[in-house]
Design an enzyme around this catalytic site. Sequence first.
Site, PDB file in Angstrom:
ATOM      1  CB  CYS A 197     -13.213  -1.905   0.708  1.00 50.20           C
ATOM      2  SG  CYS A 197     -12.100  -3.263   0.430  1.00 50.20           S
ATOM      3  CB  CYS A 225     -12.419  -5.861   2.793  1.00 48.31           C
ATOM      4  SG  CYS A 225     -13.759  -5.093   1.888  1.00 48.31           S
ATOM      5  CE  LYS A 268     -13.391  -8.869   6.900  1.00 46.87           C
ATOM      6  NZ  LYS A 268     -14.631  -9.082   6.144  1.00 46.87           N
ATOM      7  CE1 TYR A 272     -18.901  -8.758   5.891  1.00 49.44           C
ATOM      8  CE2 TYR A 272     -21.202  -8.500   5.354  1.00 49.44           C
ATOM      9  CZ  TYR A 272     -19.906  -8.057   5.274  1.00 49.44           C
ATOM     10  OH  TYR A 272     -19.591  -6.922   4.572  1.00 49.44           O
ATOM     11  CD  GLU A 309     -16.250 -11.042   8.393  1.00 49.41           C
ATOM     12  OE1 GLU A 309     -16.131 -11.714   7.367  1.00 49.41           O
ATOM     13  OE2 GLU A 309     -16.208  -9.807   8.389  1.00 49.41           O
ATOM     14  CG  HIS A 356      -2.885 -36.769  -0.706  1.00 48.99           C
ATOM     15  ND1 HIS A 356      -4.048 -36.863   0.044  1.00 48.99           N
ATOM     16  CD2 HIS A 356      -1.954 -37.532  -0.095  1.00 48.99           C
ATOM     17  CE1 HIS A 356      -3.810 -37.677   1.063  1.00 48.99           C
ATOM     18  NE2 HIS A 356      -2.548 -38.087   0.998  1.00 48.99           N
ATOM     19  CD  GLU A 396      -6.633 -35.026  -0.765  1.00 48.20           C
ATOM     20  OE1 GLU A 396      -6.391 -35.759  -1.736  1.00 48.20           O
ATOM     21  OE2 GLU A 396      -5.933 -35.014   0.266  1.00 48.20           O
TER      22      GLU A 396
HETATM   23  C1  LIG Z   1     -16.743  -4.100   8.645  1.00 46.45           C
HETATM   24  C2  LIG Z   1     -16.913  -4.395   7.178  1.00 46.45           C
HETATM   25  C3  LIG Z   1     -16.267  -5.470   6.609  1.00 46.45           C
HETATM   26  C4  LIG Z   1     -16.408  -5.737   5.256  1.00 46.45           C
HETATM   27  N1  LIG Z   1     -15.774  -6.832   4.752  1.00 46.45           N
HETATM   28  C5  LIG Z   1     -15.888  -7.117   3.446  1.00 46.45           C
HETATM   29  C6  LIG Z   1     -15.206  -8.230   2.900  1.00 46.45           C
HETATM   30  O1  LIG Z   1     -14.492  -8.964   3.594  1.00 46.45           O
HETATM   31  N2  LIG Z   1     -15.319  -8.479   1.575  1.00 46.45           N
HETATM   32  C7  LIG Z   1     -16.098  -7.673   0.764  1.00 46.45           C
HETATM   33  O2  LIG Z   1     -16.165  -7.931  -0.438  1.00 46.45           O
HETATM   34  N3  LIG Z   1     -16.785  -6.619   1.264  1.00 46.45           N
HETATM   35  C8  LIG Z   1     -16.687  -6.317   2.591  1.00 46.45           C
HETATM   36  N4  LIG Z   1     -17.338  -5.226   3.089  1.00 46.45           N
HETATM   37  C9  LIG Z   1     -18.238  -4.440   2.192  1.00 46.45           C
HETATM   38  C10 LIG Z   1     -17.436  -3.469   1.323  1.00 46.45           C
HETATM   39  O3  LIG Z   1     -16.617  -2.670   2.145  1.00 46.45           O
HETATM   40  C11 LIG Z   1     -18.397  -2.605   0.522  1.00 46.45           C
HETATM   41  O4  LIG Z   1     -19.275  -3.436  -0.203  1.00 46.45           O
HETATM   42  C12 LIG Z   1     -17.661  -1.701  -0.469  1.00 46.45           C
HETATM   43  O5  LIG Z   1     -16.764  -0.870   0.191  1.00 46.45           O
HETATM   44  C13 LIG Z   1     -18.674  -0.850  -1.240  1.00 46.45           C
HETATM   45  O6  LIG Z   1     -18.011   0.017  -2.102  1.00 46.45           O
HETATM   46  P1  LIG Z   1     -18.727   1.365  -2.607  1.00 46.45           P
HETATM   47  O7  LIG Z   1     -17.828   1.944  -3.632  1.00 46.45           O
HETATM   48  O8  LIG Z   1     -20.128   1.099  -2.955  1.00 46.45           O
HETATM   49  O9  LIG Z   1     -18.787   2.330  -1.319  1.00 46.45           O
HETATM   50  P2  LIG Z   1     -17.712   2.720  -0.229  1.00 46.45           P
HETATM   51  O10 LIG Z   1     -16.509   1.887  -0.271  1.00 46.45           O
HETATM   52  O11 LIG Z   1     -18.466   2.779   1.064  1.00 46.45           O
HETATM   53  O12 LIG Z   1     -17.277   4.182  -0.646  1.00 46.45           O
HETATM   54  C14 LIG Z   1     -18.138   5.279  -0.588  1.00 46.45           C
HETATM   55  C15 LIG Z   1     -17.310   6.539  -0.411  1.00 46.45           C
HETATM   56  O13 LIG Z   1     -18.127   7.685  -0.673  1.00 46.45           O
HETATM   57  C16 LIG Z   1     -17.765   8.726   0.208  1.00 46.45           C
HETATM   58  N5  LIG Z   1     -18.874   9.658   0.268  1.00 46.45           N
HETATM   59  C17 LIG Z   1     -20.135   9.450   0.710  1.00 46.45           C
HETATM   60  N6  LIG Z   1     -20.893  10.551   0.521  1.00 46.45           N
HETATM   61  C18 LIG Z   1     -20.093  11.486  -0.060  1.00 46.45           C
HETATM   62  C19 LIG Z   1     -20.312  12.841  -0.498  1.00 46.45           C
HETATM   63  N7  LIG Z   1     -21.489  13.431  -0.435  1.00 46.45           N
HETATM   64  N8  LIG Z   1     -19.247  13.504  -1.029  1.00 46.45           N
HETATM   65  C20 LIG Z   1     -18.010  12.916  -1.140  1.00 46.45           C
HETATM   66  N9  LIG Z   1     -17.775  11.629  -0.749  1.00 46.45           N
HETATM   67  C21 LIG Z   1     -18.813  10.930  -0.227  1.00 46.45           C
HETATM   68  C22 LIG Z   1     -17.497   7.991   1.518  1.00 46.45           C
HETATM   69  O14 LIG Z   1     -16.685   8.766   2.392  1.00 46.45           O
HETATM   70  C23 LIG Z   1     -16.790   6.728   1.013  1.00 46.45           C
HETATM   71  O15 LIG Z   1     -15.385   6.882   0.990  1.00 46.45           O
HETATM   72  C24 LIG Z   1     -17.213  -4.900   4.444  1.00 46.45           C
HETATM   73  C25 LIG Z   1     -17.859  -3.791   4.992  1.00 46.45           C
HETATM   74  C26 LIG Z   1     -17.712  -3.536   6.347  1.00 46.45           C
HETATM   75  C27 LIG Z   1     -18.412  -2.346   6.937  1.00 46.45           C
END
Ligand SMILES: Cc1cc2nc3c(=O)[nH]c(=O)nc-3n(C[C@H](O)[C@H](O)[C@H](O)COP(=O)(O)OP(=O)(O)OC[C@H]3O[C@@H](n4cnc5c(N)ncnc54)[C@H](O)[C@@H]3O)c2cc1C
Length: 450
Positions: free
Chosen positions: A43, A48, A51, A177, A181, A435, A440
């Site tokens: 994110c 997010c 973006k 999306y 986007e 308004h 609205e």
């Molecule tokens: C281009 C794009 C736009 C988006 N726009 C939106 C939006 O507008 N609104 C919205 O709500 N959502 C949006 N999302 C989705 C949102 O980013 C994800 O749903 C959210 O980040 C998921 O959170 P998470 O904690 O599951 O995983 P993540 O945020 O992906 O975090 C996982 C973390 O784990 C780390 N990791 C993985 N494996 C290991 C390991 N073995 N050891 C140590 N670290 C590790 C990774 O490096 C990463 O930092 C978007 C996604 C993308 C790709």
Amino acid sequence: MTQYDFDLFVIGAGSGGVRAANMAAGHGVRVAIAEQRYLGGTCVNVGCVPKKLFVYASQFQDQFDAAAGFGWTVGKSTFNWTSLVANKNQEIERLHAVYGNRLQKSGVSILTGRAQLLDDHTVAVDGKEYSAERILIATGGWPFVPDIPGKQHIVTSNDMFFLDQLPKQIIIVGGGYIAVEFASILHGLGVNTTICHRGHKLLSGFDEEICDFLTQEMIKKGIHILFDTDIEAIESAGDCLAVRLIDGSKLITDLVMYATGRIPNSTGFGLEALGVELDSEGAIKVNSDYQTNVPSIYALGDVTNRVNLTPVAIAEGMAWVNKLYDNVAKPVDYDNIPTAVFSQPTIGSVGLTEAQAREKYPDIDIYKTIFTPMKNALSGSDEKTLMKIIVVRSTNRVIGMHMVGSDAPEIIQGMAVAIQAGATKAVFDSTIGIHPTAAEEFITMREVVT
Ligand SMILES: Cc1cc2nc3c(=O)[nH]c(=O)nc-3n(C[C@H](O)[C@H](O)[C@H](O)COP(=O)(O)OP(=O)(O)OC[C@H]3O[C@@H](n4cnc5c(N)ncnc54)[C@H](O)[C@@H]3O)c2cc1C
């Protein structure tokens, strides 16, 4: 004291992992969090946040164009991609510091490096081993790119945030999306943009009428959209790329971006050897308490591939901590999750689509309005707004609200509260409007259209 180094070891410092770690530490739990790439996860770094900053950047040309109608003469405008990327990077650095400070203040130990599971209570990071009573997997997802000839030329959304230069023309593959986007962002920044989608409609899962309306608005703006096709191969052609489609036709472009879905980050760090069950798409299988089939290992967020959105990962992190460390069961309500598409114009959506509503209920009333937003009376733009309300006739309950138009995500966020509270159409009808606003219109629609 327990026999373990930590009570909780979180793998992945993204939206879900960070929230769970901070909250658990707030309950006096001894927490470590391992992150291999960047604090804040997808994110903050490649999702997010950057973006949305790019979306803002891409809206200025339309604003400059609209200004003349309001009496302004705007000088010649130019756009500098390098400076946008640098400013964006600076903001992300600031957020890294905010995330790091917050974790430290909560008392969470931050470990930098890729975590590897050694057994159901042991994790190794950067050559050191740590034991923990519980392990939470919050490793998110990663872009999926199909194996086609010329795959090495493809970029994904991850790369788009760090391009050295803006291409003059781009082909974006996909219809979800992220594809939509990025098409709006790049078109707004002056890039000749083509979407290439193997389906015959964009944004599957959203209300069909909303998708069709947005598609027409995007085409009106000059975005090219190719439906029912796919790329067979990509070759370099001098400074450009030659793209062969499945019907044999060829396109020349500067860059090809694939937005063809994301896969859970569930392999290569020890889940397989521990026998943690995955579904056919690689998502970690969990029960309603986010527990895997290995009792000390839990998972939430995108790696479980349910509703892949930041607020959902955060809500899951909070629900998990509340249940486990505070004995308060406040499960996440997966119904009525509002969503947005930051296209131009934007989409905001909450509740059931018309098709879902008709499948579930025999008596659906649809209220709908299409209008020219007030700003466009003078702006010279012919962009229109569509709003739609879906009501169950017998109970008068509003079960879906959808909008394409300026500020749709901001407006729908408020409407989501009303839907969550179970508001009837009569409640909307008795609410006084603000308004003059577009919002609205949502409380002044009186005629059932179908
Ligand atoms: C281009 C794009 C736009 C988006 N726009 C939106 C939006 O507008 N609104 C919205 O709500 N959502 C949006 N999302 C989705 C949102 O980013 C994800 O749903 C959210 O980040 C998921 O959170 P998470 O904690 O599951 O995983 P993540 O945020 O992906 O975090 C996982 C973390 O784990 C780390 N990791 C993985 N494996 C290991 C390991 N073995 N050891 C140590 N670290 C590790 C990774 O490096 C990463 O930092 C978007 C996604 C993308 C790709």
